[in-house]
Enzyme design. Structure first.
Site, mmCIF file in Angstrom:
data_model
loop_
_atom_site.group_PDB
_atom_site.id
_atom_site.type_symbol
_atom_site.label_atom_id
_atom_site.label_comp_id
_atom_site.label_asym_id
_atom_site.label_seq_id
_atom_site.Cartn_x
_atom_site.Cartn_y
_atom_site.Cartn_z
ATOM 1 N N LYS A 1 41.168 35.307 33.556
ATOM 2 C CA LYS A 1 42.687 35.268 32.655
ATOM 3 C C LYS A 1 43.643 34.568 33.475
ATOM 4 C CE LYS A 1 44.635 39.270 32.519
ATOM 5 N NZ LYS A 1 46.183 39.286 32.989
ATOM 6 N N ASN A 2 43.793 35.246 34.765
ATOM 7 C CA ASN A 2 44.780 34.547 35.449
ATOM 8 C C ASN A 2 44.898 33.382 36.016
ATOM 9 O OD1 ASN A 2 46.074 37.241 34.657
ATOM 10 N ND2 ASN A 2 45.640 38.037 36.937
ATOM 11 N N CYS B 1 57.226 46.088 32.552
ATOM 12 C CA CYS B 1 55.937 46.320 31.861
ATOM 13 C C CYS B 1 55.759 47.900 32.556
ATOM 14 C CB CYS B 1 54.818 45.496 32.142
ATOM 15 S SG CYS B 1 54.168 45.568 33.665
ATOM 16 N N ARG C 1 58.833 43.984 37.608
ATOM 17 C CA ARG C 1 58.412 42.624 37.194
ATOM 18 C C ARG C 1 59.489 41.780 37.050
ATOM 19 N NH1 ARG C 1 53.111 42.960 35.212
ATOM 20 N NH2 ARG C 1 52.877 40.887 36.359
ATOM 21 N N ASP D 1 45.050 44.339 41.708
ATOM 22 C CA ASP D 1 44.446 44.562 40.226
ATOM 23 C C ASP D 1 43.134 45.233 40.450
ATOM 24 O OD1 ASP D 1 45.426 41.118 39.053
ATOM 25 O OD2 ASP D 1 46.389 43.081 39.215
ATOM 26 N N ARG E 1 43.127 42.924 26.605
ATOM 27 C CA ARG E 1 44.024 42.064 26.916
ATOM 28 C C ARG E 1 43.538 41.012 28.080
ATOM 29 N NH1 ARG E 1 50.180 43.430 28.077
ATOM 30 N NH2 ARG E 1 49.912 41.126 28.543
#
Ligand code: EPZ
Length: 416
Positions: A22-23, A116, A121, A305, A397
């Site tokens: 995803k990233n 978030c 952030r 993460d 997500r």
């Protein structure tokens, strides 16, 4: 609101294939905005964040065609540089459009992402870097209003090695007038991958994958074909789940080079690893893992993460451990939920002290953010009894079909 039901069911066994990262896919999609020619991208993960950012690209006028994990994006007819708050608040990574829009069209009007669950952030590095390249930036009504007839090459050093700030500035510099030298760049593998894509689009870049990247701006970039690299965090998540359940699995379509430090921690925990060019085999021999101390830091150190997932592993490991979160100011929200399952965790500021328990107890828990959701799944797989995880939209997500993938590994898991 989707829930996931898990009943602890012993060791995970078998093979699982990970999706594209995803990233990595997010900056690749943003890079399509830099050219009037289409990008053809393969191995795109079917996760919610990607769907959201593609809707945003269409809103701006891009033509998006998708079939399975193949995607083509044509930004020839992009007619807007306004990235609205309602989109950015659901996917912060929309900030990655700031650099490309400004570089290609000379202006951008992008909502500030806001914070978030895991932290405030900030995006000050993104803004400072673009200002160094000559952009005039005003913050008005929660929007970043940026203008530049043409960005100029600059020598800019980041205060912190921010992943998306590095990516934004890299993309902006590719079309700037002159040479840009970026120092203290983030070293995450996704950045070397983005550099590869930009080079295949005609950018002139040296220093890929190092802390100092030099970009010689060109007038325009052409289209390209690119494959999204494997998701190192999805890979690590499955490995941690196998370790926590004393299992034996093989993870396919991945790249062991992307998570060397995580693999070292799994070996420290007592798991036996075998590595292939695109696969990783983890075997715990049916034994309970040893607790391992975790200290998150920028790549190549332990990735933030993966912190929540290793917290769950330590919660059922033998011995005590400390987990220190150095990147985000509020990334311990999984702790309260793990404690509901019987985990023995004491928080002291950015440090969690974990006493491993032989077994956790299933309980109703709530997901609070993407990686916290993964942590709760790992704990539930290793617990006695039934766990219900609520608010699993957080999970969707960043993980595609994780419930069916885990079921194929022997987990008793259903989505209700
Ligand atoms: C990227 O976020 C990832 N997201 C995050 O993954 C990941 O946790 C993070 O990098 C760190 O590895 C994407 O790539 C889309 P940062 P990013 O800028 O770029 C400070 C997930 O779970 N900072 O590297 O937003 C910031 O406060 C997500 O997939 C500034 O001070 O993270 C933080 O302390 C969560 N000013 C540190 O840098 C800035 O302008 C690292 O943040 C930017 C960041």
């Amino acid at each position: 609101m989707d829930k996931i039901l898990i009943t602890g069911n012993g060791p995970l066994q078998g093979e699982v294939s990970v999706a594209g990262a995803k990233n990595a896919a997010l900056p690749i999609i943003a890079a399509s905005m830099l050219s009037a020619d289409p990008l053809h991208i393969s191995n795109v993960p079917g996760v919610r964040d990607i769907n959201t950012v593609l809707q945003l690209m269409s809103l701006l006028g891009a033509t998006v065609e998708r079939s399975g994990t193949d995607l083509s994006i044509d930004c020839a007819k992009v007619s807007s540089v306004h990235v609205p708050y309602e989109h950015v608040k659901t996917i912060r990574a929309s900030i990655l459009l700031l650099g490309p829009l400004l570089a290609r069209f000379g202006e951008a009007d992008v909502s500030l992402p806001g914070g978030c669950a895991i932290g405030t952030r900030p995006v000050n590095e993104h803004i400072a870097g673009l200002e160094a390249m000559g952009a005039d930036i005003q913050i008005e009504g929660g929007y970043i209003k940026a203008k530049a007839d043409r960005l100029c090459g600059a020598h800019f050093t980041l205060d912190v090695p921010s992943v998306t700030a590095t990516e934004n500035l890299l993309m902006a510099a590719a079309l700037a007038d002159g040479v840009t030298k970026l120092e203290n760049c983030a070293l995450e593998p996704e950045i070397a991958d983005l550099t590869g894509l930009l080079t295949s689009m005609g950018a002139i870049i040296s220093g890929a994958g190092t802390g100092t990247i030099t970009i010689e701006g060109v007038k325009q970039l052409h289209g390209a074909t690119h494959k999204v690299p494997p998701d190192r965090i999805e890979t690590g998540t499955f490995l941690a789940a196998a370790a926590a359940t004393r299992g034996d699995i093989r993870v396919l379509n991945t790249n062991p080079d992307f998570l060397h430090h995580v693999l070292g921690k799994l070996e420290q925990a007592g798991a036996r690893l075998q590595l292939g060019p695109d696969w990783i085999q983890i075997d715990t021999g049916g034994k309970r893992c040893q607790a391992v101390n975790i200290h998150t830091a920028p790549h190549p150190a332990f990735p933030t993460d993966m912190q929540a997932q290793f917290m769950a592993l330590n919660a059922v490991a033998e011995g005590s451990s400390t987990v220190v979160e150095n990147i985000f100011e509020n990334r311990f929200m999984h702790v309260a939920e793990l404690q509901r399952m019987g985990a023995d965790i004491e928080l002291q500021g950015h440090t969690a002290i974990v006493q491993g328990r032989e077994r956790l107890q299933g309980a109703p828990v709530m997901a609070t953010d993407l990686r916290a959701s993964a942590s709760l799944i790992i704990a539930a797989l290793a617990a006695d009894g039934e766990t219900t995880i609520d608010r699993v939209y957080h999970l969707d997500r960043g993980y595609a079909n994780i419930d069916t993938k885990l079921a194929d590994l022997g987990a008793k898991i259903t989505r209700v």
